[in-house]
Design a protein around this motif. Structure first.
Motif, PDB file in Angstrom:
ATOM      1  N   ALA A  41       0.818  -1.204   0.000  1.00 36.07           N
ATOM      2  CA  ALA A  41       0.000   0.000   0.000  1.00 36.07           C
ATOM      3  C   ALA A  41       0.858   1.263   0.000  1.00 36.07           C
ATOM      4  N   THR A  42       1.911   1.271   0.828  1.00 34.17           N
ATOM      5  CA  THR A  42       2.706   2.498   0.951  1.00 34.17           C
ATOM      6  C   THR A  42       3.913   2.514   0.026  1.00 34.17           C
ATOM      7  N   GLY A  43       4.406   1.333  -0.342  1.00 37.63           N
ATOM      8  CA  GLY A  43       5.597   1.281  -1.186  1.00 37.63           C
ATOM      9  C   GLY A  43       6.775   1.957  -0.514  1.00 37.63           C
ATOM     10  N   ASP A  44       7.573   2.657  -1.282  1.00 30.50           N
ATOM     11  CA  ASP A  44       8.726   3.318  -0.666  1.00 30.50           C
ATOM     12  C   ASP A  44       8.449   4.783  -0.357  1.00 30.50           C
ATOM     13  N   SER A  45       7.121   5.166  -0.392  1.00 29.97           N
ATOM     14  CA  SER A  45       6.775   6.575  -0.194  1.00 29.97           C
ATOM     15  C   SER A  45       7.121   7.066   1.213  1.00 29.97           C
ATOM     16  N   GLU A  46       7.168   6.146   2.180  1.00 28.83           N
ATOM     17  CA  GLU A  46       7.455   6.539   3.560  1.00 28.83           C
ATOM     18  C   GLU A  46       8.959   6.574   3.832  1.00 28.83           C
ATOM     19  N   ALA A  47       9.710   6.070   2.873  1.00 28.16           N
ATOM     20  CA  ALA A  47      11.122   5.804   3.145  1.00 28.16           C
ATOM     21  C   ALA A  47      11.904   7.022   3.652  1.00 28.16           C
ATOM     22  N   ASP A  48      11.428   8.205   3.331  1.00 35.95           N
ATOM     23  CA  ASP A  48      12.184   9.380   3.747  1.00 35.95           C
ATOM     24  C   ASP A  48      11.690   9.987   5.055  1.00 35.95           C
ATOM     25  N   SER A  49      10.539   9.496   5.549  1.00 28.42           N
ATOM     26  CA  SER A  49      10.021  10.085   6.792  1.00 28.42           C
ATOM     27  C   SER A  49      10.902   9.666   7.969  1.00 28.42           C
ATOM     28  N   PRO A  50      10.949  10.517   9.020  1.00 33.03           N
ATOM     29  CA  PRO A  50      11.930  10.320  10.087  1.00 33.03           C
ATOM     30  C   PRO A  50      11.751   9.009  10.873  1.00 33.03           C
ATOM     31  N   GLY A  51      10.495   8.537  11.036  1.00 32.75           N
ATOM     32  CA  GLY A  51      10.273   7.340  11.843  1.00 32.75           C
ATOM     33  C   GLY A  51      10.478   6.045  11.080  1.00 32.75           C
TER      34      GLY A  51
END
Lengths: 245, 315
Positions: A41-51
């Motif tokens: 669902a999220t793929g690598d879109s979260e990869a840059d967020s701090p957590g």
């Protein structure tokens, strides 16, 4: 008495209980399902967020999977305390230490085996969606997380089994452990660097991170969970050894 | 002395056995021996301590003091105990989601009893047809048969069965009675608990009776009947008033019964017949009536209950 015979007897008991296979299957389905569905669902879109943690994001489902592992450990032991099963068991195997050890081995073994399949499938399935951010099995942290995660599931199952031997009721154990894991740990979860880091589930889950958020190092955390498990197993042994069956 | 050796190999020996739960002395300085080659009935009202004694013999509960051994050894020291001792304690023991066969296979495996023996005991107890069904679906009688099957798994020389006929239909009760007698004839030690005297006396050669945790009787069944079952005479006459007066004069206490009959406790026919003849009283009926065995048993156990009722601080 032959330890091999007693082990085999306990294995037959695990196999012939209906709920045990289902709970182990649930460990696999819940954990891998979340790993795949969540990351798809999220793929690598979260990869840059701090957590973001490339490892923990594939092991998120383990939070649910461990409840199934706890159910498995509880069920294996509590089946002895329904009706007079424990009396029939101890009439066949009066050496209580041998009986208890064989029972626990048959909790640990299947839980660990299921755990290994679960963590590796979760890792490979979940990482497939993370693109550049994904780790590979060649990475030390990744291999450690897969092996450690399986050990963690086995420890939680044993923890529950030991506690069941103390309380002699599966219902009592599940109504303590499940709310504890779902509520207490999640509420305290954000406040790392506190006693929460030493709770059995929080401590052991350090091994699932590439960059552990808590005070404890990954293997030290798993060691803390092992201590909790040892305490529960020992308490269960004292209860079984001393009390009238 | 071969016979003597066999006796000591399989006798159940209970010595000064005591079990205290909080304030209650469930088993109180109990001493008895259960011998092979006969069925021993273990009797007592509910709460007399029968089940507790069995659990103590099997090492499931720890005695407060005293010992219980089988063939001179504590049960917990037996190697592969199912091959020596079979026990039925609780028909609820098998887990409901297991099949009957699964339950027996797990027990058999622990004592290295071959799987084909599981099929044998399933046949022997008449539940082979239901072997693949989950125990949850069993009636109490079928569970009881499964419990007996488990007890017989290791072809043991010693059997302890707690209320085995509980929940069985009349046919089942006859079956278990025959089975117990056969096992005893084969030289095995058979201890069977019950709270029903009439039923137990019909198949037990020996009786051990408990009341409030204490030993009330340890005697062959026929001796118990001879000593405890008082004779009673039933008589019918054309002159009840005069017979009554004569009986009273001779120290008997007649009680009026239905149809103008008199019942006289504690005497034999031979005493009443000649007495009536000497007085010239016509007797229409003269018969011995055995007060029931159940009554003798109730009298015995009631004596203990009365004692405890008068001395409640003992409880």
């Amino acid at each position: 008495m032959s330890p091999a015979a007693v082990l085999r007897s306990e294995w037959i008991k695990i196999r012939t209980l209906r709920g045990t296979a289902w709970s182990l299957l649930a460990v696999f389905v819940l954990t891998t399902g979340f790993a795949v569905a969540g990351n798809a669902a999220t793929g690598d879109s979260e990869a840059d967020s701090p957590g973001f943690d490339a490892l923990f994001s594939v092991f998120l489902g383990l939070n649910l999977g461990q409840i199934a592992a706890i159910s498995f450990g509880t069920m294996a032991m509590s089946s002895e305390y329904q009706g007079g099963a424990i009396r029939a068991s101890l009439t066949a195997v009066p050496r209580r230490g041998l009986f208890y050890a064989a029972k626990l081995a048959n909790v640990a073994g299947p839980a660990l085996a299921t755990g290994l399949v679960t963590t590796f499938v979760s890792f490979l399935g979940g990482s497939a969606f993370l693109g550049e951010a994904a780790l590979g099995l060649g990475d030390t942290e990744a291999l450690r997380a897969c092996l450690g995660g399986a050990v963690y599931l086995a420890l939680m199952a044993l923890f529950a089994a030991g506690l069941t031997a103390v309380l002699r009721s599966g219902l009592a154990v599940l109504s303590i452990l499940i709310p504890f894991i779902l509520v207490v740990s999640l509420v305290l979860g954000e406040t790392s660097g506190s006693v929460a880091d030493y709770l059995p589930d929080r401590a052991g889950q350090q091994v699932l991170y590439a960059d552990p958020p808590g005070e404890l190092a990954p293997l030290a955390g798993l060691g803390v969970t092992a201590l909790w498990t040892a305490a529960a197993v020992l308490a269960g042994w004292f209860s079984l050894r001393r009390r009238d069956a | 002395m071969r016979g003597g050796t066999v006796v000591t190999m399989t006798a159940i020996d209970v010595k000064d056995l005591t079990k205290v739960y909080g304030q209650v002395r469930a088993v109180d300085r109990l001493t008895f021996c259960v011998r092979p080659g006969q069925v021993t009935g273990f009797l007592g009202p509910n709460g007399a301590g029968k089940s507790t004694t069995m659990r103590l013999v099997l090492g499931l509960d720890r005695p407060t003091s005293g010992t219980a051994t089988i063939g001179g050894r504590p049960f917990t020291r037996l190697e592969e105990p199912l091959r020596h001792v079979g026990a039925l304690l609780d028909a609820r023991a098998p887990h409901g989601s297991r099949t009957a066969r699964g339950h027996l296979l797990a027990l058999a495996a622990s004592n290295r009893i071959p799987a084909r023996r599981v099929e044998e005991v399933l046949e022997l107890t008449g539940i082979a047809g239901a072997a693949s069904r989950r125990v949850r679906t069993f009636s109490l009688g079928m569970r009881q048969r499964l419990g007996i099957a488990a007890a017989l798994l290791g072809d043991p020389r010693v059997l302890l069965l707690d209320e085995p006929s509980n929940g069985l239909d009349p046919e089942g009760i006859i079956w278990i009675r025959e089975l117990l007698r056969r096992l005893a004839r084969e030289g095995r030690t058979v201890l069977v608990s019950s709270h029903l005297m009439g039923e137990t006396a019909s198949f037990a050669d020996h009786l051990i009776i408990l009341g409030r945790g204490r030993l009330l009787a340890d005697t062959p069944t026929k001796d118990f009947i001879a000593a405890r079952v008082k004779p009673r005479v039933r008589v019918r006459t054309t002159e009840p008033a005069r017979l009554r007066e004569v009986l009273l004069r001779h120290g008997h206490t007649p009680v009026e019964s239905d149809g103008g009959r008199l019942l006289i406790d504690g005497v034999e026919i031979d005493a009443i017949g000649p007495l009536a003849a000497r007085e010239g009283i016509v007797l229409l009926e003269l018969a011995a009536e055995e007060a029931t065995l159940e009554q003798a048993y109730l009298d015995l156990t009631a004596a203990v209950a009365e004692f405890t009722a008068r001395a409640p601080q003992e409880a």
